[in-house]
Design a protein around this motif. Sequence first.
Motif, PDB file in Angstrom:
ATOM      1  N   GLU A 138       0.819  -1.212   0.000  1.00  0.00           N
ATOM      2  CA  GLU A 138       0.000   0.000   0.000  1.00  0.00           C
ATOM      3  C   GLU A 138       0.853   1.262   0.000  1.00  0.00           C
ATOM      4  N   ASP A 139       2.051   1.180   0.561  1.00  0.00           N
ATOM      5  CA  ASP A 139       2.971   2.330   0.488  1.00  0.00           C
ATOM      6  C   ASP A 139       3.295   2.643  -0.971  1.00  0.00           C
ATOM      7  N   LEU A 140       3.583   1.604  -1.741  1.00  0.00           N
ATOM      8  CA  LEU A 140       3.913   1.798  -3.162  1.00  0.00           C
ATOM      9  C   LEU A 140       2.701   2.313  -3.927  1.00  0.00           C
ATOM     10  N   VAL A 141       1.540   1.721  -3.673  1.00  0.00           N
ATOM     11  CA  VAL A 141       0.321   2.144  -4.370  1.00  0.00           C
ATOM     12  C   VAL A 141       0.001   3.607  -4.064  1.00  0.00           C
ATOM     13  N   ALA A 142       0.140   3.996  -2.815  1.00  0.00           N
ATOM     14  CA  ALA A 142      -0.154   5.380  -2.425  1.00  0.00           C
ATOM     15  C   ALA A 142       0.768   6.359  -3.136  1.00  0.00           C
ATOM     16  N   ASP A 143       2.039   6.009  -3.246  1.00  0.00           N
ATOM     17  CA  ASP A 143       2.999   6.878  -3.945  1.00  0.00           C
ATOM     18  C   ASP A 143       2.666   6.962  -5.427  1.00  0.00           C
ATOM     19  N   ALA A 144       2.313   5.820  -6.022  1.00  0.00           N
ATOM     20  CA  ALA A 144       1.989   5.802  -7.447  1.00  0.00           C
ATOM     21  C   ALA A 144       0.734   6.605  -7.754  1.00  0.00           C
ATOM     22  N   LYS A 145      -0.215   6.626  -6.838  1.00  0.00           N
ATOM     23  CA  LYS A 145      -1.432   7.427  -7.034  1.00  0.00           C
ATOM     24  C   LYS A 145      -1.154   8.910  -6.841  1.00  0.00           C
ATOM     25  N   ALA A 146      -0.312   9.226  -5.868  1.00  0.00           N
ATOM     26  CA  ALA A 146       0.005  10.630  -5.591  1.00  0.00           C
ATOM     27  C   ALA A 146       0.934  11.223  -6.640  1.00  0.00           C
ATOM     28  N   ASN A 147       1.746  10.366  -7.267  1.00  0.00           N
ATOM     29  CA  ASN A 147       2.740  10.819  -8.248  1.00  0.00           C
ATOM     30  C   ASN A 147       2.673   9.942  -9.498  1.00  0.00           C
ATOM     31  N   PRO A 148       1.633  10.134 -10.314  1.00  0.00           N
ATOM     32  CA  PRO A 148       1.420   9.276 -11.485  1.00  0.00           C
ATOM     33  C   PRO A 148       2.651   9.201 -12.385  1.00  0.00           C
ATOM     34  N   GLY A 149       3.052   7.965 -12.704  1.00  0.00           N
ATOM     35  CA  GLY A 149       4.166   7.739 -13.616  1.00  0.00           C
ATOM     36  C   GLY A 149       5.535   7.849 -12.987  1.00  0.00           C
ATOM     37  N   GLN A 150       5.607   8.271 -11.733  1.00  0.00           N
ATOM     38  CA  GLN A 150       6.911   8.488 -11.103  1.00  0.00           C
ATOM     39  C   GLN A 150       7.468   7.234 -10.418  1.00  0.00           C
ATOM     40  N   VAL A 151       6.615   6.270 -10.160  1.00  0.00           N
ATOM     41  CA  VAL A 151       7.092   5.017  -9.564  1.00  0.00           C
ATOM     42  C   VAL A 151       7.535   4.094 -10.700  1.00  0.00           C
ATOM     43  N   THR A 152       8.838   3.977 -10.880  1.00  0.00           N
ATOM     44  CA  THR A 152       9.396   3.159 -11.959  1.00  0.00           C
ATOM     45  C   THR A 152       9.623   1.735 -11.464  1.00  0.00           C
ATOM     46  N   ILE A 153       9.245   0.778 -12.315  1.00  0.00           N
ATOM     47  CA  ILE A 153       9.346  -0.630 -11.939  1.00  0.00           C
ATOM     48  C   ILE A 153      10.007  -1.407 -13.072  1.00  0.00           C
ATOM     49  N   SER A 154      11.129  -2.042 -12.789  1.00  0.00           N
ATOM     50  CA  SER A 154      11.821  -2.832 -13.814  1.00  0.00           C
ATOM     51  C   SER A 154      11.119  -4.176 -13.997  1.00  0.00           C
ATOM     52  N   GLY A 155      11.380  -4.790 -15.138  1.00  0.00           N
ATOM     53  CA  GLY A 155      10.818  -6.109 -15.424  1.00  0.00           C
ATOM     54  C   GLY A 155      11.540  -6.750 -16.582  1.00  0.00           C
ATOM     55  N   SER A 156      11.231  -8.013 -16.806  1.00  0.00           N
ATOM     56  CA  SER A 156      11.911  -8.787 -17.841  1.00  0.00           C
ATOM     57  C   SER A 156      11.169  -8.678 -19.171  1.00  0.00           C
ATOM     58  N   GLY A 157      11.524  -7.666 -19.968  1.00  0.00           N
ATOM     59  CA  GLY A 157      11.019  -7.555 -21.327  1.00  0.00           C
ATOM     60  C   GLY A 157       9.601  -7.026 -21.465  1.00  0.00           C
ATOM     61  N   LYS A 158       9.261  -6.704 -22.719  1.00  0.00           N
ATOM     62  CA  LYS A 158       7.913  -6.256 -23.057  1.00  0.00           C
ATOM     63  C   LYS A 158       7.028  -7.474 -23.326  1.00  0.00           C
ATOM     64  N   ALA A 159       5.752  -7.350 -22.988  1.00  0.00           N
ATOM     65  CA  ALA A 159       4.752  -8.405 -23.215  1.00  0.00           C
ATOM     66  C   ALA A 159       5.133  -9.700 -22.505  1.00  0.00           C
ATOM     67  N   SER A 160       5.910  -9.584 -21.434  1.00  0.00           N
ATOM     68  CA  SER A 160       6.304 -10.736 -20.626  1.00  0.00           C
ATOM     69  C   SER A 160       5.331 -10.909 -19.476  1.00  0.00           C
ATOM     70  N   ALA A 161       5.537 -11.946 -18.657  1.00  0.00           N
ATOM     71  CA  ALA A 161       4.700 -12.130 -17.475  1.00  0.00           C
ATOM     72  C   ALA A 161       4.780 -10.901 -16.573  1.00  0.00           C
ATOM     73  N   ASN A 162       5.989 -10.344 -16.436  1.00  0.00           N
ATOM     74  CA  ASN A 162       6.167  -9.141 -15.610  1.00  0.00           C
ATOM     75  C   ASN A 162       5.356  -7.975 -16.146  1.00  0.00           C
ATOM     76  N   HIS A 163       5.425  -7.773 -17.458  1.00  0.00           N
ATOM     77  CA  HIS A 163       4.730  -6.644 -18.079  1.00  0.00           C
ATOM     78  C   HIS A 163       3.211  -6.788 -17.933  1.00  0.00           C
ATOM     79  N   LEU A 164       2.706  -7.996 -18.180  1.00  0.00           N
ATOM     80  CA  LEU A 164       1.264  -8.217 -18.051  1.00  0.00           C
ATOM     81  C   LEU A 164       0.807  -8.021 -16.607  1.00  0.00           C
ATOM     82  N   ALA A 165       1.662  -8.422 -15.661  1.00  0.00           N
ATOM     83  CA  ALA A 165       1.327  -8.223 -14.249  1.00  0.00           C
ATOM     84  C   ALA A 165       1.231  -6.742 -13.908  1.00  0.00           C
ATOM     85  N   GLN A 166       2.169  -5.956 -14.424  1.00  0.00           N
ATOM     86  CA  GLN A 166       2.153  -4.508 -14.161  1.00  0.00           C
ATOM     87  C   GLN A 166       0.899  -3.859 -14.733  1.00  0.00           C
ATOM     88  N   ILE A 167       0.533  -4.256 -15.935  1.00  0.00           N
ATOM     89  CA  ILE A 167      -0.656  -3.696 -16.578  1.00  0.00           C
ATOM     90  C   ILE A 167      -1.909  -4.024 -15.765  1.00  0.00           C
TER      91      ILE A 167
END
Length: 317
Positions: A138-167
Amino acid sequence: MLRRTILKVGAAMALVTSLATVASAELSGPVNYVIPFGPGGESDISARMQQPFFKEKFGQDLVVSYQPGGGGAVGWASLNGLSSDGQTIMGVNLPHIVIKPAQKDVGFKTEDLNIFHMFHFTPDAIVVTADSPYQTLEDLVADAKANPGQVTISGSGKASANHLAQIKFDKMTGAMTTYVPFKGTGAAVTALLGKQVKAEWGYTTVGAAQGDAVRMLAVAMEERHPLFPDVPTFKELGYDMVGGAYRGIALPNTASDETTKMWSDMISAVNADEAFRQKMLDAGFALLDVDAAGMDAFMAERKEEYLKDAREAGLIK
């Protein structure tokens, strides 16, 4: 109860003995186990874990080889041109085998692959460094809502399991994070540890490998991972997320039903071995037991979900 236990163990041992007899008759020598990625990744690691157990049970070596390219597509496109005698098998990964052919012509279609077993998955997890200000999800979610686009999250490639999870997660939370794709989990972890990003869409295996250097905020499982009893599931926190990168094995689609069933039964026997299961759990994997008989239903469900998420995200048309 003791008698039932003895009978159950005896039946399992008899099944393995029977399978070993069949395998010794059907397999003419070492098996070529093709991993359609480079060495060192989780597909390679899990194949290496299977090797000694397969050798012990069936008397043949699984010889791992690599055919990297196109995020697995080069290998999968070549699979059905290989011999169907059961001497060659190939690792497969979800969501890769669904998303890639949906994006463009990559030389194979999902339904072309004769997948005979799905044996584990690496559950999605949001991972932060040990000194991160995010103590909870919830700390991460609160920051992402207060600062849209500023919470950067790395992942393994585009259209990967990581990417779909983020979406999916952004949609569920109403937050807006920025996904930063890297070539592989290792590079995504390096970016996290180097503070290039604020978090990583990784897996429970990252938590197992990195230990005290990282903290997982949540895992995408039905129940908590036994290696991380203090890490909540997304479902516990109100987000219906279960999934990750699924791994299995396929034969050429010209392999006979008998060969396909033989291989399905053999990998099922390896997967049922308690020592193997413990080794996988200790490495951060989650066990999965989908044999050839259950594969069509499993794949239909996964395919529907992946394509729906990918379309909503604009990853495919």
